[in-house]
Every structure is written in C-alpha cells, then in structure tokens.
Design an enzyme around this catalytic site. Structure first.
Site, mmCIF file in Angstrom:
data_model
loop_
_atom_site.group_PDB
_atom_site.id
_atom_site.type_symbol
_atom_site.label_atom_id
_atom_site.label_comp_id
_atom_site.label_asym_id
_atom_site.label_seq_id
_atom_site.Cartn_x
_atom_site.Cartn_y
_atom_site.Cartn_z
ATOM 1 N N ASP A 14 0.499 -1.065 -0.146
ATOM 2 C CA ASP A 14 -0.314 0.294 -0.189
ATOM 3 C C ASP A 14 0.487 1.089 0.066
ATOM 4 O O ASP A 14 2.387 1.208 0.666
ATOM 5 C CB ASP A 14 -0.752 -0.373 0.898
ATOM 6 C CG ASP A 14 -2.290 0.855 1.128
ATOM 7 O OD1 ASP A 14 -2.064 1.675 -0.028
ATOM 8 O OD2 ASP A 14 -2.454 0.630 2.238
ATOM 9 N N SER A 59 -7.422 -5.791 -6.131
ATOM 10 C CA SER A 59 -8.142 -6.752 -6.035
ATOM 11 C C SER A 59 -10.007 -6.181 -6.579
ATOM 12 O O SER A 59 -9.667 -5.630 -7.294
ATOM 13 C CB SER A 59 -8.091 -5.737 -3.820
ATOM 14 O OG SER A 59 -9.124 -4.354 -4.249
ATOM 15 N N ASN A 62 -10.727 -2.766 -7.135
ATOM 16 C CA ASN A 62 -10.529 -2.183 -7.488
ATOM 17 C C ASN A 62 -10.323 -1.768 -8.460
ATOM 18 O O ASN A 62 -9.537 -0.364 -9.386
ATOM 19 C CB ASN A 62 -8.558 -2.389 -7.495
ATOM 20 C CG ASN A 62 -7.434 -1.651 -6.023
ATOM 21 O OD1 ASN A 62 -6.099 -3.017 -6.007
ATOM 22 N ND2 ASN A 62 -7.801 -1.555 -4.948
ATOM 23 N N ARG A 175 1.680 -4.728 6.708
ATOM 24 C CA ARG A 175 1.654 -4.118 5.184
ATOM 25 C C ARG A 175 1.574 -3.204 4.875
ATOM 26 O O ARG A 175 2.203 -1.694 6.230
ATOM 27 C CB ARG A 175 -0.679 -3.439 5.898
ATOM 28 C CG ARG A 175 -1.096 -2.891 5.711
ATOM 29 C CD ARG A 175 -2.665 -2.609 5.273
ATOM 30 N NE ARG A 175 -2.726 -2.240 4.608
ATOM 31 C CZ ARG A 175 -3.657 -1.436 3.870
ATOM 32 N NH1 ARG A 175 -4.981 -2.919 4.300
ATOM 33 N NH2 ARG A 175 -4.558 -0.823 3.350
ATOM 34 N N ARG A 181 -5.464 -2.406 8.226
ATOM 35 C CA ARG A 181 -6.780 -3.393 8.273
ATOM 36 C C ARG A 181 -6.397 -4.493 7.122
ATOM 37 O O ARG A 181 -5.791 -4.400 6.606
ATOM 38 C CB ARG A 181 -7.432 -2.853 8.111
ATOM 39 C CG ARG A 181 -7.737 -1.623 6.494
ATOM 40 C CD ARG A 181 -8.343 -0.793 5.962
ATOM 41 N NE ARG A 181 -8.210 0.369 5.258
ATOM 42 C CZ ARG A 181 -8.052 1.099 5.161
ATOM 43 N NH1 ARG A 181 -8.008 1.414 6.489
ATOM 44 N NH2 ARG A 181 -7.610 1.587 4.479
ATOM 45 N N ILE A 182 -6.978 -5.631 6.568
ATOM 46 C CA ILE A 182 -6.745 -6.585 6.058
ATOM 47 C C ILE A 182 -6.738 -6.228 4.936
ATOM 48 O O ILE A 182 -6.199 -7.552 3.728
ATOM 49 C CB ILE A 182 -7.036 -8.017 6.498
ATOM 50 C CG1 ILE A 182 -5.960 -9.186 6.332
ATOM 51 C CG2 ILE A 182 -8.477 -8.523 6.670
ATOM 52 C CD1 ILE A 182 -4.785 -9.404 6.907
HETATM 53 C C1 FPP Z 1 -2.277 0.153 -3.332
HETATM 54 O O1 FPP Z 1 -1.551 1.301 -2.758
HETATM 55 C C2 FPP Z 1 -1.715 -0.605 -4.410
HETATM 56 C C3 FPP Z 1 -2.309 -0.926 -5.318
HETATM 57 C C4 FPP Z 1 -3.731 -1.052 -4.727
HETATM 58 C C5 FPP Z 1 -1.240 -2.082 -6.132
HETATM 59 C C6 FPP Z 1 -0.578 -2.348 -6.155
HETATM 60 C C7 FPP Z 1 0.362 -2.599 -7.626
HETATM 61 C C8 FPP Z 1 1.545 -2.541 -7.608
HETATM 62 C C9 FPP Z 1 3.146 -2.618 -6.657
HETATM 63 C C10 FPP Z 1 2.506 -2.322 -8.751
HETATM 64 C C11 FPP Z 1 2.964 -3.280 -9.527
HETATM 65 C C12 FPP Z 1 2.970 -5.049 -9.281
HETATM 66 C C13 FPP Z 1 2.815 -5.021 -10.442
HETATM 67 C C14 FPP Z 1 2.453 -6.511 -9.962
HETATM 68 C C15 FPP Z 1 2.009 -4.338 -11.389
HETATM 69 P P1 FPP Z 1 -2.819 2.790 -3.440
HETATM 70 O O2 FPP Z 1 -2.625 3.078 -4.587
HETATM 71 O O3 FPP Z 1 -3.914 2.145 -2.807
HETATM 72 O O4 FPP Z 1 -1.835 3.495 -3.018
HETATM 73 P P2 FPP Z 1 -2.808 5.525 -1.761
HETATM 74 O O5 FPP Z 1 -3.059 4.644 -0.578
HETATM 75 O O6 FPP Z 1 -2.014 5.373 -1.046
HETATM 76 O O7 FPP Z 1 -3.806 6.117 -2.542
#
Ligand code: FPP
Length: 230
Positions: A14, A59, A62, A175, A181-182
């Site tokens: 995250d 997820s 998402n 995390r 949170r999970i």
């Molecule tokens: C959460 O950060 C991250 C994600 C929803 C995506 C995770 C993806 C990667 C690390 C990219 C690389 C991985 C692959 C396999 C392509 P957020 O966007 O929720 O961050 P925020 O909470 O700060 O907004």
C-alpha cells in the site's frame, strides 16, 4: 543467533498513490515505482531464503478506481510479466497468479497463463501475485468448485485444495503505509499469521525495511492457539 526466516511472506503493497502525491506526481508514477520495489524485494527474499511471496497487486474492489488508473495497473502488470520473464527463468522463480480470471484483458490473461506454464517447475521461490483477488470471492469460488461428496468430506485441512492455490499458509503478513486492516486479503489463509505494519510507503520499502519486519517476526511467540512451552 540465527534468524528464523518465514517460509511464506504475504504483502499488502500500500501507499503508491501517497508516494506519488508527496512528489507532486500522478498516481501512475507511484505504481511504476511500486513495481520496481517489488522487483527488488523479491530479489532480497530469494537471498534470505523465503520460499513463497504473495503480493496484493489488484483487488476485486480496485475496479472502483478511475478507468485511467485501472488501465495503468493492467498495463503495468503486462509489462512486468514481459520484462521479468528472463529473470524468472534465470533465477528459478515460479510465477503464479491468484484471483478471478474473468474481466482481465485477454492479452494479459494469455501472458499470465504462458508465464505460469513456463515457470511451473522453477523452485527457488514462488511469486504468487494476487490480482483481481478478493478473499471473500476466493472462498465463494472454492465452494462453487465442490461436489456434494467434497462437501461431505470437507474439513479445515482439505479446504485449501479448492482455493486459488494450495500453498502453505503465510507465516508473516506485512502491510505498508500504516493502515491496520486486512482489506479482504487471504481471509482463510491468515488464521495464524503474524502481522507487521509499517508507516513506510510501498515504493520506499527496501532491504532495511524487510530486515526490520523479519526481526519483528523473530520476536513473536507463535503458539497457534496452544500454550507456551517453558
Ligand atoms: C496500493 O497503493 C497499491 C495498489 C492498489 C497496486 C499495487 C501495485 C503495484 C505495487 C504495482 C506493481 C505490481 C505489479 C505486479 C504490476 P494505493 O494506490 O492504494 O496507494 P494510496 O493508498 O497511497 O493511494
């Protein structure tokens, strides 16, 4: 004293968005940096002897993000698969994706299948990417796979054969970015996992941060519901 290295580490990566925002950049830059961070973390987990790494990359919730961000994440995953293929073959990485296969662009799902097939006998580490993944969806999908006979014989040990994979349960769940949170991640598998939360944002999560997580894991007294041996 020798460190106890977890067999299976699972990570909620995250904070990509916040990392970008802090620098006045678009969220997509945060995700790109997050992909680099994953590459480096994987390398280090191999070095220290972790055998399974599960990461939460997309997820089932998402899909509610902007169309732009969803397509950035799909494209980034496709790019990651293409650019990491050689490295995975060379370094014995078994690639696996857990999640619902519907909704994912056809070219991406074809590349996923191909890389899974080509790396299936690699045995240095298993990189399990939770993509279009939800813990509740996984449990529902497992139940839908069962026949009446399966249900009659069902118990806590054999349920996992119906999940998206039959890997050992995670020993340590990490995390990043400080939230406790999970978020619908591995609901069945984390019954006895240790939990580690750090304020560090995922793109900044490096070797030093991994060492801190492992050190914290080493201080835990895992009893799996039993009592401590004294
Ligand atoms: C959460 O950060 C991250 C994600 C929803 C995506 C995770 C993806 C990667 C690390 C990219 C690389 C991985 C692959 C396999 C392509 P957020 O966007 O929720 O961050 P925020 O909470 O700060 O907004």
């Amino acid at each position: 004293m020798e460190k106890n290295i977890p067999n299976h580490v699972a990570i909620i990566m995250d904070g990509n968005g916040r990392w970008a925002k802090k620098r006045g950049l678009a969220r997509s830059f945060g995700h790109m940096e997050g992909a680099k961070s994953l590459r480096k973390a994987l390398e280090y987990f191999i070095e220290i002897g972790v055998k399974y790494l599960t990461v939460y990359a997309f997820s089932t919730e998402n899909w509610n993000r902007s169309e732009d961000e969803v397509s950035t994440l799909m494209n980034l995953f496709l790019k990651y698969i293409k650019s990491e293929r050689k490295n995975m073959m060379k370094n014995g990485i078994r690639f696996y994706v857990s999640g619902r296969k519907n909704n994912i662009p056809k070219n991406l799902s074809e590349e996923i299948d191909r890389l899974q097939e080509d790396t299936k006998t690699n045995n240095k580490i298993t990189l399990n990417i939770a993509f279009n993944y939800g813990g509740r969806a996984e449990i529902i999908d497992a139940i839908k796979k069962m026949s009446n006979a399966d249900i009659e014989n069902l118990d806590e040990n054999n349920f996992s054969q119906f999940l998206y994979n039959d890997f050992p349960d995670p020993d340590l769940v990490i995390r990043t970015s400080g939230e406790f949170r999970i978020s619908n991640f591995l609901l069945w598998q984390i019954a006895y996992s240790e939990f580690y939360v750090t304020d560090t944002l995922w793109p900044d999560f490096d070797k030093t941060e991994i060492d801190k997580a492992i050190d914290s894991y080493n201080k835990r007294d895992r009893r799996f519901g039993g009592v401590k041996n004294v």
